[in-house]
Motif scaffolding. Structure first.
Motif, PDB file in Angstrom:
ATOM      1  N   LYS A  60      -8.332  -0.055  -2.531  1.00  0.00           N
ATOM      2  CA  LYS A  60      -8.861  -0.475  -1.228  1.00  0.00           C
ATOM      3  C   LYS A  60      -9.952   0.481  -0.735  1.00  0.00           C
ATOM      4  O   LYS A  60     -10.977   0.050  -0.186  1.00  0.00           O
ATOM      5  CB  LYS A  60      -7.715  -0.531  -0.215  1.00  0.00           C
ATOM      6  CG  LYS A  60      -8.104  -1.130   1.135  1.00  0.00           C
ATOM      7  CD  LYS A  60      -8.450  -2.610   0.999  1.00  0.00           C
ATOM      8  CE  LYS A  60      -8.640  -3.258   2.361  1.00  0.00           C
ATOM      9  NZ  LYS A  60      -8.980  -4.688   2.252  1.00  0.00           N
ATOM     10  N   GLN A 111     -13.158  -0.164  -2.594  1.00  0.00           N
ATOM     11  CA  GLN A 111     -13.782  -1.403  -2.111  1.00  0.00           C
ATOM     12  C   GLN A 111     -14.536  -1.163  -0.808  1.00  0.00           C
ATOM     13  O   GLN A 111     -15.707  -1.537  -0.670  1.00  0.00           O
ATOM     14  CB  GLN A 111     -12.714  -2.475  -1.889  1.00  0.00           C
ATOM     15  CG  GLN A 111     -12.067  -3.027  -3.133  1.00  0.00           C
ATOM     16  CD  GLN A 111     -10.975  -4.022  -2.778  1.00  0.00           C
ATOM     17  OE1 GLN A 111     -11.147  -4.872  -1.909  1.00  0.00           O
ATOM     18  NE2 GLN A 111      -9.834  -3.906  -3.444  1.00  0.00           N
ATOM     19  N   ASN A 112     -13.865  -0.548   0.156  1.00  0.00           N
ATOM     20  CA  ASN A 112     -14.467  -0.407   1.478  1.00  0.00           C
ATOM     21  C   ASN A 112     -15.547   0.661   1.531  1.00  0.00           C
ATOM     22  O   ASN A 112     -16.356   0.694   2.459  1.00  0.00           O
ATOM     23  CB  ASN A 112     -13.382  -0.137   2.518  1.00  0.00           C
ATOM     24  CG  ASN A 112     -12.604  -1.397   2.853  1.00  0.00           C
ATOM     25  OD1 ASN A 112     -12.766  -2.430   2.189  1.00  0.00           O
ATOM     26  ND2 ASN A 112     -11.769  -1.342   3.856  1.00  0.00           N
ATOM     27  N   TYR A 142       0.801  -1.216   0.000  1.00  0.00           N
ATOM     28  CA  TYR A 142       0.000   0.000   0.000  1.00  0.00           C
ATOM     29  C   TYR A 142       0.836   1.269   0.000  1.00  0.00           C
ATOM     30  O   TYR A 142       0.369   2.330   0.389  1.00  0.00           O
ATOM     31  CB  TYR A 142      -0.963  -0.028   1.192  1.00  0.00           C
ATOM     32  CG  TYR A 142      -2.011  -1.097   1.033  1.00  0.00           C
ATOM     33  CD1 TYR A 142      -3.012  -0.959   0.091  1.00  0.00           C
ATOM     34  CD2 TYR A 142      -1.982  -2.253   1.805  1.00  0.00           C
ATOM     35  CE1 TYR A 142      -3.978  -1.937  -0.086  1.00  0.00           C
ATOM     36  CE2 TYR A 142      -2.932  -3.245   1.642  1.00  0.00           C
ATOM     37  CZ  TYR A 142      -3.933  -3.088   0.693  1.00  0.00           C
ATOM     38  OH  TYR A 142      -4.880  -4.052   0.530  1.00  0.00           O
ATOM     39  N   THR A 162      -3.043   1.150  -5.262  1.00  0.00           N
ATOM     40  CA  THR A 162      -3.578   0.121  -4.380  1.00  0.00           C
ATOM     41  C   THR A 162      -4.382   0.741  -3.242  1.00  0.00           C
ATOM     42  O   THR A 162      -5.345   0.150  -2.748  1.00  0.00           O
ATOM     43  CB  THR A 162      -2.449  -0.760  -3.817  1.00  0.00           C
ATOM     44  OG1 THR A 162      -1.469   0.071  -3.190  1.00  0.00           O
ATOM     45  CG2 THR A 162      -1.793  -1.567  -4.920  1.00  0.00           C
ATOM     46  N   LYS A 163      -4.009   1.940  -2.821  1.00  0.00           N
ATOM     47  CA  LYS A 163      -4.792   2.639  -1.801  1.00  0.00           C
ATOM     48  C   LYS A 163      -6.160   3.023  -2.355  1.00  0.00           C
ATOM     49  O   LYS A 163      -7.189   2.839  -1.693  1.00  0.00           O
ATOM     50  CB  LYS A 163      -4.048   3.879  -1.320  1.00  0.00           C
ATOM     51  CG  LYS A 163      -2.767   3.596  -0.558  1.00  0.00           C
ATOM     52  CD  LYS A 163      -2.038   4.890  -0.223  1.00  0.00           C
ATOM     53  CE  LYS A 163      -0.683   4.619   0.424  1.00  0.00           C
ATOM     54  NZ  LYS A 163       0.080   5.865   0.646  1.00  0.00           N
ATOM     55  N   THR A 183     -15.397  -5.460  -5.010  1.00  0.00           N
ATOM     56  CA  THR A 183     -14.420  -5.012  -6.010  1.00  0.00           C
ATOM     57  C   THR A 183     -15.085  -4.566  -7.299  1.00  0.00           C
ATOM     58  O   THR A 183     -14.381  -4.187  -8.248  1.00  0.00           O
ATOM     59  CB  THR A 183     -13.416  -6.138  -6.326  1.00  0.00           C
ATOM     60  OG1 THR A 183     -14.131  -7.298  -6.752  1.00  0.00           O
ATOM     61  CG2 THR A 183     -12.572  -6.456  -5.122  1.00  0.00           C
TER      62      THR A 183
END
Length: 523
Positions: A211, A214-215, A202, A207-208, A221
Motif C-alpha cells: 500500500k 502504491q500511494n 494490513y 500488505t503495508k 500498482t
C-alpha cells in the motif's frame, strides 16, 4: 561451497548482526536520495528522525483500513547514454519513513527472504553497506561499495569457479523497477497463498509495504522509484523470490550451474550447451510469476573464458594514470585521447569514469599540473568527454572545481569557465525538459563554486530543478520536521564535488575505484 555461496553466506551473517534501528537510521540519512552522481550536494538529509510509531497506521477490525496520503514520485531525468535516459526519483518523506519503519521492524523476516537457505542464485547487491572490516558500522558509501560488489562477483568469485564449466549465460530483467508489481512484494515476503488470502488485512507487513509503494506513486500498482535505498531492498525481496523459484526448477531438472545476480543482472555458469535454453526458460518462467521479463537484447551465451572480463580494462591499463602522483598536461592529453579511442571500440562501458577517477588522489587532491594556457585546453578536452558520456558531467565538474581551487591565481581561466558554463546553461534551458540533469549541476556549480546567481525565475514544473534554481526545498512539505535540502551559502556551506562524488575513494572507505556501467546505473 563455492566462492559465490561463501560470499552470500558471509553477507547474510553480517546482515543478521545489524541492529534494525541502525539500519533504519542509515536508510533515512544515507538512503533517502539516489546515489551521489544523480543529485548535487544540496540534496542532503539535514534532519530525518526515526519516529517511535509510523506516520500512517492500520485501523479497524482485523486492521482492514490503512489510509496513507497519496503522493507522486519526484523525478529527475538521468542520461544513461547520448540517446537514452532514466528517471531517478525520490519518495514523499513520510511514506519513505513508514516503508523504512515497517521493513526494519520485521528485519529478521526481510533478511530471511533475501538470503533464503534454498537459494542457489546468489545476490551481490544487498543494499546495506555491510563489510567484514566494518562489522556493524555502516558507512555512507553507496555507489563505491556497489561497484566493489559488482567486481567481486564478476571478476573474482565467478572467475574463480569458471574452470569447472564451459559456458556463460548473461542476461538481465527488462525495465525492472518500472515493471515491479507492488502486490508481488507481499508475495515475496509471505508467499502468494498467504498474501492473496486477504489482500486487505494490513496486519501483514507485506500488505503495508504494498500500500505504501502504491500511494507513493499516486496509487499505481506498477513502478517503484529508482534511487532510494528502500526501493533497492524491495527489489531484492522480490528478485530473491524469483531466484528461489528458478533455483527449484533447475534443481528438479538436475542442471549443473552456478548463478549470480547483481541487482537485475544475471550470470550463469554451466557445462552443457543445451542447458542455456533450460536456464533461460526457467528464469523467464520465474519472472513471469511476478510480471517481469528478460531482455532479449542483453541476453547472450558465451564460451568460457569469453565474457568473464571486461575487454577495455586490459587496454586502459597501458594508459592508466592511477599510480601517478603528478600528471602533466601532456600525459593527461595522451591518456584522454586513448580513452576516447577505447570508448569508441567499447561504447557504454566505464572507461571514461575510470579515467576521471584517476585524475585525483584518494585524499581528493587533484593530480593535474597545468599552466594557465593549458588549463583552458584541459577544460575543453574534459567537455569532449561529456559529449561522449553525458552521465560523467558531475565528475567533470568536480575536476574543474579542483582546478579552480588549485590554481586560484588563474583569473582568466576562472572567467572563461564562468562564461562557458553560463552559455551552456542558456542552451540547456531552451529545451529544459530534455536537459534537467545538466541544468541542476550547472546551477549548483555556478552558485557554489563561482559565486554566481542564475535567474531564479526559471520556468519549470520540476520541483527538483526549482529547488536548485531557488536554493531552497521546493519538493514535498518542508514544514513537517524533516529537512532534506541544504541551502548553498557561499563559501561557508560548500561540499566539494570530489568529496561528494567520492570519485577517488579514500583507502578506508572503499576497495576499488573501478566504474562499471551496469553497477552505476542500477536496476
Amino acid at each position: 561451497m563455492t566462492l559465490c555461496q561463501k560470499h552470500f553466506e558471509q553477507t547474510k551473517k553480517l546482515a543478521e548482526q545489524l541492529d534494525p534501528d541502525e539500519v533504519a537510521q542509515w536508510l533515512l540519512s544515507h538512503g533517502y536520495f539516489p546515489e551521489q552522481y544523480v543529485l548535487p550536494p544540496s540534496f542532503a538529509v539535514q534532519e530525518f528522525p526515526l519516529s517511535r510509531e509510523p506516520y500512517f497506521a492500520a485501523t479497524g477490525t482485523k486492521s482492514r483500513s490503512y489510509k496513507t496520503d497519496l503522493s507522486e514520485i519526484e523525478t529527475i531525468s538521468f542520461p544513461r547514454s547520448v540517446l537514452t535516459v532514466r528517471a531517478f526519483g525520490i519518495i514523499e518523506p513520510r511514506i519513505y519513513h513508514d516503508l523504512t519503519w515497517q521493513l526494519t521492524r520485521d528485519w529478521e523476516a526481510v533478511v530471511d527472504c533475501i538470503f533464503d537457505s534454498c537459494l542457489r542464485i546468489f545476490s551481490y547487491s544487498f543494499p546495506i553497506p555491510v563489510t567484514t572490516r566494518e562489522k556493524r558500522t555502516l558507512s555512507g558509501l553507496r555507489a563505491g561499495r556497489m561497484i566493489y560488489e559488482f567486481i567481486e562477483m564478476a571478476e573474482n568469485d565467478l572467475v574463480g569457479e569458471a574452470y569447472k564449466y564451459r559456458f556463460l549465460l548473461k542476461t538481465d530483467v527488462t525495465n525492472c523497477y518500472a515493471s515491479i508489481y507492488t502486490h508481488a512484494v507481499s508475495w515475496g515476503i509471505h508467499g502468494k497463498e498467504a498474501a492473496r488470502g486477504d489482500r486487505f488485512r494490513y496486519d501483514l507487513v507485506g500488505t503495508k509495504i504494498d500500500k505504501l509503494l502504491q500511494n507513493a506513486n499516486d496509487g499505481r500498482t506498477n513502478v517503484i522509484a529508482i534511487g532510494p535505498a528502500i526501493c533497492d531492498i524491495v527489489s531484492e525481496i522480490l528478485l530473491a523470490a524469483v531466484d528461489k523459484h528458478c533455483t527449484e526448477s533447475l534443481l528438479r531438472q538436475s542442471i549443473d550451474f552456478i548463478g549470480v545476480r547483481f541487482k537485475d543482472d544475471y550470470r550463469f555458469l554451466y557445462t552443457s550447451e543445451a542447458d542455456a535454453n533450460t536456464i533461460a526458460k526457467a528464469l523467464q518462467s520465474s519472472l513471469n510469476q511476478n510480471n517481469l521479463s528478460l531482455s532479449e537484447e542483453k541476453s547472450e551465451v558465451l564460451r568460457l573464458p569469453e565474457g568473464l572480463f571486461r575487454p577495455w580494462t586490459s587496454e586502459y591499463k597501458h594508459w592508466s594514470l592511477k599510480w601517478k602522483k603528478s600528471i602533466s598536461y601532456r600525459s593527461f592529453e595522451s591518456a584522454l585521447l586513448s580513452v576516447l579511442s577505447i570508448d569508441e571500440r567499447f561504447p557504454g562501458t566505464g572507461v571514461i569514469d575510470r579515467f576521471l577517477s584517476d585524475l585525483s588522489s584518494r585524499r581528493f587532491n587533484l593530480k593535474l599540473t597545468v599552466t594557465e594556457a593549458q588549463a583552458r585546453k584541459t577544460y575543453s578536452l574534459l567537455m569532449l568527454l561529456k559529449q561522449r558520456r553525458p552521465k560523467s558531467f558531475p565528475s567533470i565538474l568536480a575536476i574543474i572545481e579542483a582546478m579552480l581551487n588549485k590554481y586560484d591565481s588563474y583569473k582568466a581561466f576562472r572567467d572563461y569557465v564562468a562564461e562557458s558554463l553560463t552559455d551552456m546553461l542558456k542552451g540547456a534551458l531552451q529545451k529544459a525538459e530534455e536537459n534537467e540533469y545538466d541544468i541542476i549541476w550547472i546551477l549548483h556549480f555556478l552558485r557554489s563554486v563561482l559565486d554566481l546567481e542564475a535567474d531564479r525565475t526559471l520556468d519549470t514544473t520540476n520541483h527538483i530543478v526549482r529547488s536548485v534554481s531557488e536554493n531552497h526545498q521546493c519538493f514535498y512539505d518542508s514544514t513537517i520536521g524533516i529537512g532534506l535540502f541544504q541551502t548553498v551559502q557561499y563559501p561557508t556551506s560548500r561540499n566539494h564535488l570530489l568529496r561528494h562524488l567520492a570519485i577517488s575513494q579514500r583507502k578506508n572507505e572503499g576497495k576499488q575505484n573501478q566504474q562499471e556501467e551496469d553497477s552505476n546505473d542500477g536496476a
